[in-house]
Scaffold this motif. Structure first.
Motif, PDB file in Angstrom:
ATOM      1  N   ARG A 130     -74.571  50.162  21.206  1.00  0.00           N
ATOM      2  CA  ARG A 130     -73.192  49.694  21.330  1.00  0.00           C
ATOM      3  C   ARG A 130     -73.168  48.189  21.621  1.00  0.00           C
ATOM      4  N   TRP A 131     -74.058  47.806  22.541  1.00  0.00           N
ATOM      5  CA  TRP A 131     -74.098  46.380  22.893  1.00  0.00           C
ATOM      6  C   TRP A 131     -74.439  45.545  21.659  1.00  0.00           C
ATOM      7  N   LEU A 132     -75.448  46.032  20.895  1.00  0.00           N
ATOM      8  CA  LEU A 132     -75.908  45.267  19.735  1.00  0.00           C
ATOM      9  C   LEU A 132     -74.795  45.140  18.700  1.00  0.00           C
ATOM     10  N   GLU A 133     -74.083  46.277  18.467  1.00  0.00           N
ATOM     11  CA  GLU A 133     -72.997  46.237  17.488  1.00  0.00           C
ATOM     12  C   GLU A 133     -71.962  45.193  17.864  1.00  0.00           C
ATOM     13  N   ASN A 134     -71.564  45.233  19.116  1.00  0.00           N
ATOM     14  CA  ASN A 134     -70.563  44.263  19.565  1.00  0.00           C
ATOM     15  C   ASN A 134     -71.099  42.844  19.495  1.00  0.00           C
ATOM     16  N   ALA A 135     -72.376  42.703  19.905  1.00  0.00           N
ATOM     17  CA  ALA A 135     -72.947  41.354  19.961  1.00  0.00           C
ATOM     18  C   ALA A 135     -73.011  40.748  18.571  1.00  0.00           C
ATOM     19  N   LEU A 136     -73.325  41.599  17.569  1.00  0.00           N
ATOM     20  CA  LEU A 136     -73.404  41.065  16.210  1.00  0.00           C
ATOM     21  C   LEU A 136     -72.054  40.561  15.736  1.00  0.00           C
ATOM     22  N   GLN A 137     -70.978  41.130  16.324  1.00  0.00           N
ATOM     23  CA  GLN A 137     -69.647  40.639  15.952  1.00  0.00           C
ATOM     24  C   GLN A 137     -69.207  39.506  16.874  1.00  0.00           C
TER      25      GLN A 137
ATOM     26  N   ASP B 298     -69.170  39.580  20.184  1.00  0.00           N
ATOM     27  CA  ASP B 298     -68.588  39.998  21.453  1.00  0.00           C
ATOM     28  C   ASP B 298     -69.711  40.432  22.392  1.00  0.00           C
ATOM     29  N   PHE B 299     -69.948  39.664  23.422  1.00  0.00           N
ATOM     30  CA  PHE B 299     -71.073  39.963  24.301  1.00  0.00           C
ATOM     31  C   PHE B 299     -70.640  40.712  25.558  1.00  0.00           C
ATOM     32  N   GLY B 300     -69.437  41.233  25.520  1.00  0.00           N
ATOM     33  CA  GLY B 300     -68.989  42.018  26.665  1.00  0.00           C
ATOM     34  C   GLY B 300     -68.470  41.129  27.781  1.00  0.00           C
ATOM     35  N   ILE B 301     -67.950  41.793  28.828  1.00  0.00           N
ATOM     36  CA  ILE B 301     -67.381  41.002  29.911  1.00  0.00           C
ATOM     37  C   ILE B 301     -68.366  40.909  31.067  1.00  0.00           C
ATOM     38  N   SER B 302     -68.228  39.834  31.794  1.00  0.00           N
ATOM     39  CA  SER B 302     -69.018  39.699  33.006  1.00  0.00           C
ATOM     40  C   SER B 302     -68.357  40.552  34.091  1.00  0.00           C
ATOM     41  N   TYR B 303     -69.148  41.372  34.778  1.00  0.00           N
ATOM     42  CA  TYR B 303     -68.563  42.258  35.782  1.00  0.00           C
ATOM     43  C   TYR B 303     -67.984  41.464  36.935  1.00  0.00           C
ATOM     44  N   LYS B 304     -68.669  40.397  37.267  1.00  0.00           N
ATOM     45  CA  LYS B 304     -68.238  39.684  38.455  1.00  0.00           C
ATOM     46  C   LYS B 304     -67.001  38.825  38.176  1.00  0.00           C
ATOM     47  N   TYR B 305     -67.025  38.137  37.028  1.00  0.00           N
ATOM     48  CA  TYR B 305     -65.931  37.201  36.772  1.00  0.00           C
ATOM     49  C   TYR B 305     -64.798  37.823  36.001  1.00  0.00           C
ATOM     50  N   LYS B 306     -64.987  39.081  35.549  1.00  0.00           N
ATOM     51  CA  LYS B 306     -63.947  39.817  34.840  1.00  0.00           C
ATOM     52  C   LYS B 306     -63.429  39.056  33.631  1.00  0.00           C
TER      53      LYS B 306
ATOM     54  N   ARG C  90     -79.428  39.285  40.117  1.00  0.00           N
ATOM     55  CA  ARG C  90     -79.446  39.880  41.443  1.00  0.00           C
ATOM     56  C   ARG C  90     -78.367  40.947  41.582  1.00  0.00           C
ATOM     57  N   TYR C  91     -77.198  40.693  41.006  1.00  0.00           N
ATOM     58  CA  TYR C  91     -76.093  41.618  41.209  1.00  0.00           C
ATOM     59  C   TYR C  91     -75.820  42.468  40.002  1.00  0.00           C
ATOM     60  N   LYS C  92     -76.803  42.547  39.060  1.00  0.00           N
ATOM     61  CA  LYS C  92     -76.692  43.489  37.940  1.00  0.00           C
ATOM     62  C   LYS C  92     -75.458  43.252  37.088  1.00  0.00           C
ATOM     63  N   ASP C  93     -75.177  41.994  36.823  1.00  0.00           N
ATOM     64  CA  ASP C  93     -74.083  41.683  35.927  1.00  0.00           C
ATOM     65  C   ASP C  93     -74.652  41.737  34.512  1.00  0.00           C
ATOM     66  N   TYR C  94     -74.797  42.977  33.986  1.00  0.00           N
ATOM     67  CA  TYR C  94     -75.616  43.214  32.797  1.00  0.00           C
ATOM     68  C   TYR C  94     -75.293  42.315  31.619  1.00  0.00           C
ATOM     69  N   ASN C  95     -74.003  42.284  31.236  1.00  0.00           N
ATOM     70  CA  ASN C  95     -73.664  41.565  30.004  1.00  0.00           C
ATOM     71  C   ASN C  95     -73.974  40.086  30.117  1.00  0.00           C
ATOM     72  N   LEU C  96     -73.682  39.529  31.283  1.00  0.00           N
ATOM     73  CA  LEU C  96     -73.940  38.120  31.500  1.00  0.00           C
ATOM     74  C   LEU C  96     -75.443  37.856  31.438  1.00  0.00           C
ATOM     75  N   LEU C  97     -76.188  38.745  32.085  1.00  0.00           N
ATOM     76  CA  LEU C  97     -77.642  38.592  32.125  1.00  0.00           C
ATOM     77  C   LEU C  97     -78.234  38.610  30.722  1.00  0.00           C
ATOM     78  N   MET C  98     -77.767  39.571  29.902  1.00  0.00           N
ATOM     79  CA  MET C  98     -78.278  39.671  28.536  1.00  0.00           C
ATOM     80  C   MET C  98     -78.042  38.377  27.779  1.00  0.00           C
ATOM     81  N   LEU C  99     -76.826  37.891  27.852  1.00  0.00           N
ATOM     82  CA  LEU C  99     -76.478  36.697  27.088  1.00  0.00           C
ATOM     83  C   LEU C  99     -77.309  35.510  27.562  1.00  0.00           C
ATOM     84  N   LEU C 100     -77.474  35.405  28.879  1.00  0.00           N
ATOM     85  CA  LEU C 100     -78.246  34.285  29.418  1.00  0.00           C
ATOM     86  C   LEU C 100     -79.690  34.345  28.944  1.00  0.00           C
ATOM     87  N   CYS C 101     -80.267  35.556  29.013  1.00  0.00           N
ATOM     88  CA  CYS C 101     -81.662  35.700  28.600  1.00  0.00           C
ATOM     89  C   CYS C 101     -81.810  35.361  27.127  1.00  0.00           C
ATOM     90  N   ILE C 102     -80.868  35.823  26.319  1.00  0.00           N
ATOM     91  CA  ILE C 102     -80.996  35.570  24.891  1.00  0.00           C
ATOM     92  C   ILE C 102     -80.840  34.090  24.601  1.00  0.00           C
TER      93      ILE C 102
END
Lengths: 333, 302, 281
Positions: A69-76, A78-86, A279-291
């Motif tokens: 799901r993440w990959l599908e969105n990312a290819l379009q 859309d990298f999802g929302i950051s949990y912390k910053y909403k 540290r706080y498991k903000d998954y979508n943000l983390l993925m984008l940063l790593c990539i």
């Protein structure tokens, strides 16, 4: 053309692997992403509420499903929302990346030119006391942990002398003031430069010293060229290409160095962000940063490779020059 | 023929100073170098012994919080002062050093072990497997180091001395592995390796008897630097609150109090552990540099 | 001489692919046999595939085509090779051209000589591995004083003796010597060749001796094969080959041997010219 197509393919493949790696590791590690979304409320939730919240964020599905799901969105895009910053992860990063680029970019440029100058200077005065003093000082600065040097600088210049601000990118209410931003940049920047500078300057110095001992220098000298001319026109010229390729690899290294400095100075950049998100498991943000950082590293490696190939055609022809039987030896015996 | 009759002209004149003037200069240089090596080892051993045996001579418990004496600047009773919780910095520095050095050593052992095996396998594998393994290291290298450490730390759970060593160890082997692999690739065509394989030497025999002694000089410097980097990594992690908790005393965790100390301007809490850290790191770097030089010298003599 | 066939090479071919386009046919359909106790020479210019044959025989390369039998065991068959691995690895020994790189510079001489015994877990008949190494060194004419030296401290000839001692430590039946004298001085070459001859008489092993120096081959070998561009163009007993070479390439090789006698040398030259004139006419 074909070669670049192949490289692009490899590049995309790397990014894919990297994303899988980060995705899986981050999901497997313990920790509660809900805390980063709901704050303290997450701890008081009952089971039903939790389930609802987790469903909403799509955290209940098996990891492969989540990834697809993440990959599908990312290819379009859309990298999802950051949990912390909403808000959109890309949006969060866009707001911060300018600061990091300013700090890292200006740091990189400073290091690039200062290292060049310092390296030539030391090579010029090889073995004299200036050279020896700079070498010793350089060894010391390259040993100091970045965070401690930051602390000491804050202690001296901000707490005791009160010359410079100790944190942030700008004073309250002065976000648009260029002078104020530069004012805040001085301390972090000087630390980034100080901790990295010597590594590269020393490299230039040693490469120049190797170069100075080559026979063509004797020839140039016997033709009556001035020492400074030989140094700059001949030696430095031979060293420059490899310096470029090294500095290409240095880009991510120096940017990585800014991460820690950013955290100490609470400088609002990518560094603080990636630390928080991991540290706080903000998954979508983390993925984008790593990539993003992975892509940067790969691009820099490719650039260095291209520079190297241009300098040394042997590398390109490498496939033809390999000693015979390389592939056989592994299999034999 | 007399020497004075000749005037040396040409390109080499600025290098040539005649044998008589040159020797004392080189002697002085060598003596200076020797003094420096002695000094480095002396200071390093002093710190090492102080950390190992410090517990025998220091009767104060580093973890004891003497609430009556909080934030005391260095004085006769508290040589290095106390921190905000009233712990004696002098006792803490020696105790903390032991843990910092231990983490540096253990994580370097781990990373070097992984690097040697991974690099040797990759270097002696067929081309496709080698490419695959090297791509893997490049990917791992491209993830920012701090993030991998944080991730692994999260997997392993609460930070302890052991888990920190393991985490730093398994995130810092890549660059050594690359060098090992290049060296193995260069060495594996050597005839003594072919000979050893013809005689029936297995992978580990060749690795241990032939490869390791030959690539050791190439990675020795990196291994020593790895100790240094591991100590830096531990202190940075602890400082950021990701490493050891404040109760477990190490140089890093001592410095994690530093940010608070900034506000109250307790300079000794920041400077003293930091100075110890810095001096140790300097000694290790210097030892690494000297090793590299001596290895190179021996190499060229062969 | 024993009539038992020790090594039987049948239609051996090997190709190196340097890249997708560039291929080099290093060995092309080579067949020959070595009997027990025989010294077979293989000569040819550099790049003619001699070393590749040697390395195929030693299982360093896996040949693309053809078979190699050692005492009836097919070396190219993985399964058969694995079954007899231990015997093959101790009874066939390899000596390299460049003694400098054939010995690990970071091992002492006695460790180098004892290495094969250590690998194969042979209990040394003379007590310790070190004593065994000393014994082998004595056989190849080296003092015990060299036991604790490192290869770079030895001369080229001494290093080659160490390499020979290492090969002999396992009491091999077949010695594959890949240009063992090419990197040595001429005076040392003669010593080493003499050593080979003497050791062969003592131990009775077979030698596949690769060289490009015909004079040494003439002195040492029983039979000689001539390789040219990967092909074995001629194989004959040494006397026959030198007296009546059949292949033109062999003839040109032999005519290139300098003769240390000006009269004969001159006679050969004029003879050649006369041949030419005759051909022209």
């Amino acid at each position: 053309m074909l070669k670049w197509g192949k490289k692009l393919l490899f590049f995309l493949f790397y990014l894919f692997l990297l994303s899988v790696l980060v995705f899986v590791i981050s999901r497997l590690s313990p920790g509660d992403p809900l805390v980063s979304y709901y704050g303290e409320r997450a701890e008081k939730m009952d089971a039903q509420e939790r389930e609802w919240a987790e469903n909403r964020l799509g955290l209940r599905d098996p990891i492969p499903v989540q990834y697809v799901r993440w990959l599908e969105n990312a290819l379009q895009g859309d990298f999802g929302i950051s949990y912390k910053y909403k808000m959109d992860a890309a949006e969060v990063i866009r707001g911060r990346i300018g600061n990091t680029l300013l700090l890292g970019g200006s740091g990189f440029l400073l290091i690039f030119f200062l290292a060049l100058w310092l390296g030539v200077f030391c090579a010029w005065y090889e073995g004299r006391w200036v050279d020896r003093a700079i070498c010793s000082l350089g060894t010391v600065t390259s040993c100091i942990p970045e965070f401690w040097l930051s602390l000491v600088f804050i202690l001296i210049f901000a707490v005791n002398l009160k010359w410079l601000p100790s944190s942030g990118a700008y004073s309250v209410g002065k976000a648009e003031d260029v002078g104020d931003r530069l004012w805040h940049l001085i301390l972090p920047l000087s630390i980034v430069v100080m901790t990295h500078l010597w590594y590269y300057a020393y490299m230039i110095r040693n490469k120049l010293l190797e170069e100075v001992r080559a026979d063509y220098v004797l020839l140039a000298k016997s033709k009556g060229l001035k020492r400074s001319k030989v140094m700059v026109k001949h030696c430095l010229r031979n060293v420059m290409p490899s310096y470029f390729s090294i500095m290409a690899i240095a880009v991510p290294h120096i940017l990585g160095g800014t991460y820690i400095v950013e955290t100490v100075f609470s400088y609002p950049g990518i560094g603080t962000l990636s630390y928080e998100s991991a540290r706080y498991k903000d998954y979508n943000l983390l993925m984008l940063l790593c990539i993003l950082s992975g892509a940067l590293v790969l691009l820099c490696n490719l650039a260095a490779q291209a520079i190297n190939e241009r300098i040394d055609p042997r590398l390109k022809a490498g496939e033809f020059l390999k000693e015979p039987g390389v592939e056989d030896e592994g299999r034999g015996v | 023929m007399r020497e004075e009759e000749f005037e040396i002209v040409g390109a080499r004149d600025w290098q040539f100073q005649g044998p008589q003037d040159r020797k004392p200069a080189r002697d002085a240089k060598e003596r200076r170098q020797q003094r420096r090596i002695l000094l480095t080892w002396g200071v390093f051993l002093l710190i090492l012994l102080g950390c190992l045996l410090g517990g025998l001579f220091i009767d104060r418990d580093p973890a004891y919080m003497d609430l009556a004496h909080c934030s005391v600047p260095p004085c006769k009773e508290f040589l290095f002062g106390t921190d905000e919780m009233g712990r004696d910095l002098f006792a803490m520095v020696w105790h903390g050093g032991r843990i910092s050095l231990f983490i540096g050593g253990v994580s370097t052992l781990i990373s070097t072990g992984i690097a040697v095996i991974f690099g040797a396998v990759s270097g002696s594998a067929p081309k496709w497997a080698d490419t695959l393994m090297m791509r893997l290291t490049e990917i791992l290298l491209s993830v920012p180091g701090l993030l991998t450490v944080v991730l692994f730390q999260a997997v392993l759970g609460k930070a302890t001395v052991g888990s920190i060593s393991i985490v730093i160890g398994i995130t810092s082997w890549m660059s050594i592995a690359k060098v090992v692999r290049t060296e193995v690739r260069r060495l594996r065509g050597s005839e003594y390796i072919i000979a050893s394989k013809c005689m029936g030497g297995g992978f580990f025999h060749v690795l241990w008897k032939h490869l390791t002694p030959n690539f050791m000089p190439a990675i020795l410097f990196m291994v020593v630097m790895n100790i240094r980097n591991a100590i830096i990594a531990e202190s940075t992690l602890s400082f950021m609150g990701l490493g050891l908790p404040v109760q477990v005393v190490s140089w890093g965790s001592m410095l994690s109090l530093a940010e608070k100390a900034l506000l109250t301007n307790l300079w000794w809490v920041i400077l003293i552990p930091g100075m110890f850290l810095l001096v140790t790191l300097l000694c290790i770097t210097q030892i690494g540099n000297d090793l590299r030089k001596s290895v190179n010298r021996r190499h060229s003599n062969l | 001489m024993n009539e038992e066939i020790l090594l039987d090479v049948k239609h051996l071919s090997h190709v190196f692919s340097l890249s997708k386009k560039v291929r080099i046919q290093a060995v092309d359909d080579v067949s020959f046999q070595i009997r027990r106790g025989e010294i077979v020479g293989l000569v040819g210019e550099s790049g003619s595939g001699k070393s590749t044959v040697a390395r195929c025989v030693m299982n360093v390369y896996r040949p693309k085509e053809g078979e190699i039998f050692y005492k009836g065991i097919n070396l190219c068959d993985r399964k058969e090779f694995r079954e007899h691995k231990r015997m093959l690895q101790s009874k066939r020994q390899f000596i390299f051209q460049d003694s400098d790189s054939a010995l690990n510079q970071r091992m002492k001489v006695w460790e180098i000589i004892a290495e094969p015994m250590k690998i194969q877990h042979v209990t040394p008949p003379r007590g310790t591995l070190r004593a065994e190494a000393e014994f082998q060194m004595h056989l190849v004419g080296l003092d015990a004083g060299y036991l604790d030296k490192y290869p770079p401290e030895l001369s080229g000839g001494q290093r080659q003796r160490v390499a020979i001692a290492r090969a002999l430590a396992m009491e091999p039946e077949l010695l594959v010597a890949d240009e063992p004298i090419a990197s040595l001085d001429v005076s040392i070459q003669a010593q080493i060749v003499n050593l080979f001859k003497q050791l062969q008489r003592q131990h009775g092993f077979s030698i596949l001796f690769i060289a490009h120096d015909l004079a040494m081959v003439e002195f040492l070998c029983d039979r000689v094969g001539v390789m040219h561009h990967g092909k074995l163009v001629e194989m004959a007993p040494v006397k026959e080959l030198f007296e009546a070479p059949r292949h033109p390439y062999t003839r040109s090789l032999i005519s290139a041997i300098p003769i240390p006698d000006p009269k004969r040398e001159r006679a050969r030259k004029t003879g050649k010219e006369m041949d030419k004139e005759w051909m022209d006419a």
